[in-house]
Scaffold this motif. Structure first.
Motif, PDB file in Angstrom:
ATOM      1  N   THR A   9       0.857  -1.180   0.000  1.00 19.35           N
ATOM      2  CA  THR A   9       0.000   0.000   0.000  1.00 19.35           C
ATOM      3  C   THR A   9       0.894   1.232   0.000  1.00 19.35           C
ATOM      4  O   THR A   9       1.855   1.294   0.770  1.00 19.35           O
ATOM      5  CB  THR A   9      -0.901   0.030   1.249  1.00 19.35           C
ATOM      6  N   SER A  10       0.604   2.178  -0.867  1.00 16.77           N
ATOM      7  CA  SER A  10       1.403   3.408  -0.887  1.00 16.77           C
ATOM      8  C   SER A  10       0.479   4.605  -1.118  1.00 16.77           C
ATOM      9  O   SER A  10      -0.522   4.504  -1.817  1.00 16.77           O
ATOM     10  CB  SER A  10       2.479   3.341  -1.974  1.00 16.77           C
ATOM     11  N   GLU A  11       0.857   5.726  -0.485  1.00 12.30           N
ATOM     12  CA  GLU A  11       0.097   6.965  -0.627  1.00 12.30           C
ATOM     13  C   GLU A  11       0.840   7.901  -1.558  1.00 12.30           C
ATOM     14  O   GLU A  11       2.064   7.884  -1.607  1.00 12.30           O
ATOM     15  CB  GLU A  11      -0.027   7.682   0.723  1.00 12.30           C
ATOM     16  N   GLU A  12       0.094   8.719  -2.271  1.00 11.02           N
ATOM     17  CA  GLU A  12       0.749   9.741  -3.073  1.00 11.02           C
ATOM     18  C   GLU A  12       1.183  10.871  -2.149  1.00 11.02           C
ATOM     19  O   GLU A  12       0.488  11.217  -1.193  1.00 11.02           O
ATOM     20  CB  GLU A  12      -0.179  10.270  -4.167  1.00 11.02           C
ATOM     21  N   PHE A  57      -0.593  18.667  11.903  1.00 14.93           N
ATOM     22  CA  PHE A  57      -0.995  17.274  12.046  1.00 14.93           C
ATOM     23  C   PHE A  57      -1.697  16.873  10.756  1.00 14.93           C
ATOM     24  O   PHE A  57      -2.555  17.599  10.255  1.00 14.93           O
ATOM     25  CB  PHE A  57      -1.971  17.097  13.217  1.00 14.93           C
ATOM     26  N   SER A  58      -1.345  15.699  10.196  1.00 13.86           N
ATOM     27  CA  SER A  58      -2.013  15.223   8.979  1.00 13.86           C
ATOM     28  C   SER A  58      -2.272  13.728   9.103  1.00 13.86           C
ATOM     29  O   SER A  58      -1.492  12.989   9.704  1.00 13.86           O
ATOM     30  CB  SER A  58      -1.166  15.523   7.745  1.00 13.86           C
ATOM     31  N   GLY A  59      -3.390  13.306   8.532  1.00 15.99           N
ATOM     32  CA  GLY A  59      -3.748  11.885   8.532  1.00 15.99           C
ATOM     33  C   GLY A  59      -4.767  11.624   7.447  1.00 15.99           C
ATOM     34  O   GLY A  59      -5.476  12.531   7.006  1.00 15.99           O
ATOM     35  N   CYS A  60      -4.826  10.380   6.989  1.00 13.56           N
ATOM     36  CA  CYS A  60      -5.809  10.046   5.955  1.00 13.56           C
ATOM     37  C   CYS A  60      -6.467   8.711   6.281  1.00 13.56           C
ATOM     38  O   CYS A  60      -5.933   7.892   7.025  1.00 13.56           O
ATOM     39  CB  CYS A  60      -5.174  10.034   4.569  1.00 13.56           C
ATOM     40  N   GLY A  61      -7.646   8.513   5.686  1.00 12.13           N
ATOM     41  CA  GLY A  61      -8.377   7.269   5.887  1.00 12.13           C
ATOM     42  C   GLY A  61      -8.831   7.106   7.325  1.00 12.13           C
ATOM     43  O   GLY A  61      -9.414   8.005   7.921  1.00 12.13           O
ATOM     44  N   TYR A  89      -8.890  14.981  -0.537  1.00  8.06           N
ATOM     45  CA  TYR A  89      -8.805  13.552  -0.842  1.00  8.06           C
ATOM     46  C   TYR A  89      -7.401  13.207  -1.300  1.00  8.06           C
ATOM     47  O   TYR A  89      -6.740  14.003  -1.953  1.00  8.06           O
ATOM     48  CB  TYR A  89      -9.816  13.153  -1.928  1.00  8.06           C
ATOM     49  N   LYS A  90      -6.972  12.015  -0.918  1.00 10.51           N
ATOM     50  CA  LYS A  90      -5.653  11.522  -1.270  1.00 10.51           C
ATOM     51  C   LYS A  90      -5.842  10.198  -2.005  1.00 10.51           C
ATOM     52  O   LYS A  90      -6.728   9.418  -1.672  1.00 10.51           O
ATOM     53  CB  LYS A  90      -4.877  11.287   0.026  1.00 10.51           C
ATOM     54  N   HIS A 113      -6.761   1.768  -7.134  1.00  5.11           N
ATOM     55  CA  HIS A 113      -6.592   3.170  -6.752  1.00  5.11           C
ATOM     56  C   HIS A 113      -7.796   3.560  -5.905  1.00  5.11           C
ATOM     57  O   HIS A 113      -8.936   3.438  -6.361  1.00  5.11           O
ATOM     58  CB  HIS A 113      -6.531   4.080  -7.987  1.00  5.11           C
ATOM     59  N   LYS A 114      -7.540   4.031  -4.680  1.00  2.35           N
ATOM     60  CA  LYS A 114      -8.623   4.445  -3.789  1.00  2.35           C
ATOM     61  C   LYS A 114      -8.470   5.926  -3.471  1.00  2.35           C
ATOM     62  O   LYS A 114      -7.361   6.390  -3.204  1.00  2.35           O
ATOM     63  CB  LYS A 114      -8.549   3.685  -2.458  1.00  2.35           C
ATOM     64  N   ASN A 115      -9.570   6.642  -3.479  1.00  2.69           N
ATOM     65  CA  ASN A 115      -9.585   8.018  -3.010  1.00  2.69           C
ATOM     66  C   ASN A 115     -10.091   8.004  -1.576  1.00  2.69           C
ATOM     67  O   ASN A 115     -11.236   7.615  -1.322  1.00  2.69           O
ATOM     68  CB  ASN A 115     -10.485   8.901  -3.874  1.00  2.69           C
ATOM     69  N   VAL A 116      -9.226   8.383  -0.637  1.00  4.77           N
ATOM     70  CA  VAL A 116      -9.598   8.366   0.773  1.00  4.77           C
ATOM     71  C   VAL A 116      -9.557   9.794   1.316  1.00  4.77           C
ATOM     72  O   VAL A 116      -8.752  10.614   0.877  1.00  4.77           O
ATOM     73  CB  VAL A 116      -8.672   7.452   1.600  1.00  4.77           C
ATOM     74  N   PRO A 117     -10.431  10.097   2.286  1.00  8.84           N
ATOM     75  CA  PRO A 117     -10.410  11.437   2.864  1.00  8.84           C
ATOM     76  C   PRO A 117      -9.124  11.673   3.645  1.00  8.84           C
ATOM     77  O   PRO A 117      -8.563  10.762   4.243  1.00  8.84           O
ATOM     78  CB  PRO A 117     -11.632  11.464   3.785  1.00  8.84           C
TER      79      PRO A 117
END
Length: 138
Positions: A9-12, A57-61, A89-90, A113-117
């Motif tokens: 799993t990798s994030e942009e 502070f940053s976080g996703c999903g 969205y990321k 490819h998933k778009n997550v908040p």
């Protein structure tokens, strides 16, 4: 999907959505498995001992709620912090591998490819622009 297992799993990587940040600003990247105690110990040390003026502070999903929790704890402990919140969205890339590949061919991979908040929250001891969207006064 029962014959597939998640391999990677990798994030942009996205730049922070706040203009005019100092280059040495601390970014706390909150993950789903992060321990709030560890995050808060580091963040509080940066703000109190090292005298930082701003922290992000940053976080996703699934880490979005943990990110908000950390921010609320910091605001309660320090007090007087200005806040700007940005939601976006990321794109997260998941690679799945077939566990039962065909006998005559190579293993098959599936890419999703998933778009997550995603949320980014800037906390600052210095006043911020109150007309900015997502601004909260102390």
């Amino acid at each position: 999907m029962e014959n597939f297992r998640k391999v990677r799993t990798s994030e942009e990587e996205m730049p922070l959505p706040f203009p005019d940040l100092p280059p040495d600003v601390v970014e706390m990247k909150v993950k789903e498995g992060s321990k709030i105690r560890n995050l808060m110990n580091f963040a509080m040390a940066q703000m109190e001992l090292k005298g930082r003026r701003q922290i992000v502070f940053s976080g996703c999903g699934r880490a979005v709620t943990k990110t908000i929790t950390c921010v609320e704890i910091m605001k309660r402990k320090l007090g007087g912090l200005h806040q700007v919140t940005k939601v976006r969205y990321k794109t997260v890339l998941e690679v799945w591998e077939n566990q039962d590949p065909p006998p005559d061919g190579p293993a098959q991979n599936l890419t999703v490819h998933k778009n997550v908040p995603s949320i980014c929250i800037l906390l600052s001891r210095d006043p911020l622009d109150p007309n900015q969207t997502g601004y909260q006064p102390p």
